[in-house]
Design a protein around this motif. Structure first.
Motif, PDB file in Angstrom:
ATOM      1  N   ASP A  20      24.146  17.512  -5.747  1.00 27.30           N
ATOM      2  CA  ASP A  20      23.012  17.423  -4.819  1.00 27.30           C
ATOM      3  C   ASP A  20      22.180  16.168  -5.074  1.00 27.30           C
ATOM      4  N   ILE A  21      21.996  15.829  -6.340  1.00 28.02           N
ATOM      5  CA  ILE A  21      21.238  14.613  -6.661  1.00 28.02           C
ATOM      6  C   ILE A  21      22.013  13.369  -6.232  1.00 28.02           C
ATOM      7  N   GLN A  22      23.327  13.393  -6.393  1.00 26.04           N
ATOM      8  CA  GLN A  22      24.140  12.252  -5.966  1.00 26.04           C
ATOM      9  C   GLN A  22      23.974  11.983  -4.476  1.00 26.04           C
ATOM     10  N   ASN A  23      23.795  13.051  -3.699  1.00 28.07           N
ATOM     11  CA  ASN A  23      23.594  12.892  -2.255  1.00 28.07           C
ATOM     12  C   ASN A  23      22.255  12.229  -1.918  1.00 28.07           C
ATOM     13  N   MET A  24      21.381  12.071  -2.904  1.00 26.81           N
ATOM     14  CA  MET A  24      20.084  11.428  -2.679  1.00 26.81           C
ATOM     15  C   MET A  24      20.122   9.923  -2.903  1.00 26.81           C
ATOM     16  N   ILE A  25      21.258   9.410  -3.366  1.00 26.37           N
ATOM     17  CA  ILE A  25      21.357   7.980  -3.648  1.00 26.37           C
ATOM     18  C   ILE A  25      21.038   7.171  -2.389  1.00 26.37           C
ATOM     19  N   ASP A  26      20.183   6.158  -2.559  1.00 27.35           N
ATOM     20  CA  ASP A  26      19.797   5.204  -1.510  1.00 27.35           C
ATOM     21  C   ASP A  26      18.930   5.802  -0.409  1.00 27.35           C
ATOM     22  N   ILE A  27      18.485   7.041  -0.576  1.00 21.75           N
ATOM     23  CA  ILE A  27      17.494   7.590   0.362  1.00 21.75           C
ATOM     24  C   ILE A  27      16.110   7.109  -0.082  1.00 21.75           C
ATOM     25  N   THR A  28      15.314   6.643   0.858  1.00 26.14           N
ATOM     26  CA  THR A  28      13.980   6.145   0.539  1.00 26.14           C
ATOM     27  C   THR A  28      12.944   7.243   0.735  1.00 26.14           C
ATOM     28  N   TYR A  29      12.187   7.508  -0.318  1.00 23.90           N
ATOM     29  CA  TYR A  29      11.078   8.466  -0.253  1.00 23.90           C
ATOM     30  C   TYR A  29       9.776   7.682  -0.299  1.00 23.90           C
ATOM     31  N   LEU A  30       8.805   8.114   0.487  1.00 22.61           N
ATOM     32  CA  LEU A  30       7.580   7.335   0.651  1.00 22.61           C
ATOM     33  C   LEU A  30       6.553   7.592  -0.435  1.00 22.61           C
ATOM     34  N   THR A  31       6.729   8.646  -1.211  1.00 26.06           N
ATOM     35  CA  THR A  31       5.847   8.912  -2.341  1.00 26.06           C
ATOM     36  C   THR A  31       6.660   9.503  -3.483  1.00 26.06           C
ATOM     37  N   THR A  32       6.132   9.390  -4.687  1.00 25.61           N
ATOM     38  CA  THR A  32       6.770  10.010  -5.847  1.00 25.61           C
ATOM     39  C   THR A  32       6.839  11.519  -5.671  1.00 25.61           C
ATOM     40  N   GLU A  33       5.768  12.083  -5.131  1.00 30.48           N
ATOM     41  CA  GLU A  33       5.709  13.542  -4.947  1.00 30.48           C
ATOM     42  C   GLU A  33       6.791  14.032  -4.001  1.00 30.48           C
ATOM     43  N   GLU A  57       0.823  -1.203   0.000  1.00 30.60           N
ATOM     44  CA  GLU A  57       0.000   0.000   0.000  1.00 30.60           C
ATOM     45  C   GLU A  57       0.861   1.259   0.000  1.00 30.60           C
ATOM     46  N   ARG A  58       2.162   1.108   0.209  1.00 26.25           N
ATOM     47  CA  ARG A  58       3.045   2.268   0.337  1.00 26.25           C
ATOM     48  C   ARG A  58       4.116   2.249  -0.739  1.00 26.25           C
ATOM     49  N   GLU A  59       4.274   3.362  -1.407  1.00 30.18           N
ATOM     50  CA  GLU A  59       5.349   3.492  -2.381  1.00 30.18           C
ATOM     51  C   GLU A  59       6.693   3.627  -1.664  1.00 30.18           C
ATOM     52  N   THR A  60       7.732   3.149  -2.286  1.00 32.26           N
ATOM     53  CA  THR A  60       9.092   3.470  -1.853  1.00 32.26           C
ATOM     54  C   THR A  60       9.878   3.858  -3.102  1.00 32.26           C
ATOM     55  N   ILE A  61      10.334   5.104  -3.139  1.00 33.31           N
ATOM     56  CA  ILE A  61      11.026   5.647  -4.298  1.00 33.31           C
ATOM     57  C   ILE A  61      12.487   5.862  -3.934  1.00 33.31           C
ATOM     58  N   THR A  62      13.403   5.336  -4.748  1.00 32.12           N
ATOM     59  CA  THR A  62      14.828   5.395  -4.431  1.00 32.12           C
ATOM     60  C   THR A  62      15.646   5.680  -5.691  1.00 32.12           C
ATOM     61  N   LEU A  63      16.681   6.494  -5.526  1.00 33.06           N
ATOM     62  CA  LEU A  63      17.665   6.679  -6.588  1.00 33.06           C
ATOM     63  C   LEU A  63      18.820   5.726  -6.318  1.00 33.06           C
ATOM     64  N   THR A  64      19.055   4.807  -7.224  1.00 34.92           N
ATOM     65  CA  THR A  64      20.160   3.864  -7.077  1.00 34.92           C
ATOM     66  C   THR A  64      21.423   4.422  -7.732  1.00 34.92           C
ATOM     67  N   GLU A  65      22.545   3.755  -7.464  1.00 35.05           N
ATOM     68  CA  GLU A  65      23.801   4.132  -8.129  1.00 35.05           C
ATOM     69  C   GLU A  65      23.648   4.031  -9.649  1.00 35.05           C
TER      70      GLU A  65
END
Length: 249
Positions: A125-138, A81-89
């Motif tokens: 700045d985007i590289q610093n987001m790698i492997d951070i989990t966001y709960l929604t696309t928004e 029921e929950r999204e998990t959005i992640t930027l991978t390497e």
């Protein structure tokens, strides 16, 4: 001497006990057999089931019918029921390799007057987001937007193109496998395999509890969803070996 108060208390305990029992789903007791466990391609194998359950579903184990690729098996342990959005390497490397983001930033800067964007700072700045989990696309899109405020639409597309939706990624290639629903009155099944191989057949017998009503009871809660019930499931497995047809003399 039994008072009205005592009788009422006993009745309340009895009703509570009955309700608790009704909301427990009993695991079916079943037997699962096959007429043969080694068959030729195209030869019929009969699956024999004894015992009772509210539903029976069988997965024959061949392509698109493997239980391990079913919705039940794949989503077990996942909060679907929950999204998990992640930027991978890998996603970050694609941002650099494809050059799409760099092109969009340059196109903006070519016409910008006082709100130019530093592409390399954005990339850092985007590289610093790698492997951070966001709960929604928004939420992920907003975080990217903060590092490139003059480019809100580009920020949205960065997430769409390069971030990974873990909820979607658990779906098997080709989609979920489908089981065959059997009659609860006479749950027997016959099947012919079209290719040689070793297959594990899985039978799932299920009983369902009464609905777990909210505090409002029946009058206050007449909706229905799967998570409002308890399930008692019994799994049975049979290994089937399918060989090529024996050539006739």
């Amino acid at each position: 001497m039994m008072t009205t108060k005592n009788i009422s208390f006993i009745l309340l305990c009895f009703i509570t006990l009955i309700s608790a029992c009704e909301n427990k789903a009993i695991h079916p007791e079943i037997e699962f057999l096959a007429s043969k466990t080694t068959v030729e391609v195209g030869e019929e194998v009969d699956f024999l089931i004894s015992g009772t359950a509210e539903t029976f579903v069988i997965y024959t184990g061949d392509s698109s019918r493997e239980y391990e690729k079913s919705y039940m098996a794949v989503t077990a342990g996942h909060d679907i029921e929950r999204e998990t959005i992640t930027l991978t390497e890998e996603g970050f490397e694609l941002i650099k390799e494809e050059g799409w983001l760099e092109f969009e930033v340059e196109r903006h800067n070519n016409v910008a007057t006082n709100d130019s964007v530093d592409y390399y700072q954005v990339l850092t700045d985007i590289q610093n987001m790698i492997d951070i989990t966001y709960l929604t696309t928004e939420q992920a899109q907003y975080e990217v937007y903060l590092v490139m405020i003059p480019l809100p639409n580009v920020a949205k597309n960065v997430v769409t193109k390069y971030f990974e939706n873990q909820t979607i990624s658990i779906t098997p290639e080709g989609g979920y496998a489908i089981g065959e629903s059997l009659s609860r009155i006479n749950p027997q099944y016959s099947y012919k395999y079209s290719k040689p191989g070793a297959y594990q057949v899985t039978l799932i017998a299920t009983n369902t509890s009464n609905k777990n009503y909210g505090n409002g009871g029946y009058n206050g809660d007449r909706t229905s969803s799967a998570d409002e019930y308890n399930y008692g499931r019994t799994f049975k497995h049979i290994n089937i070996t399918v060989v090529d047809q024996i050539a006739l003399d």
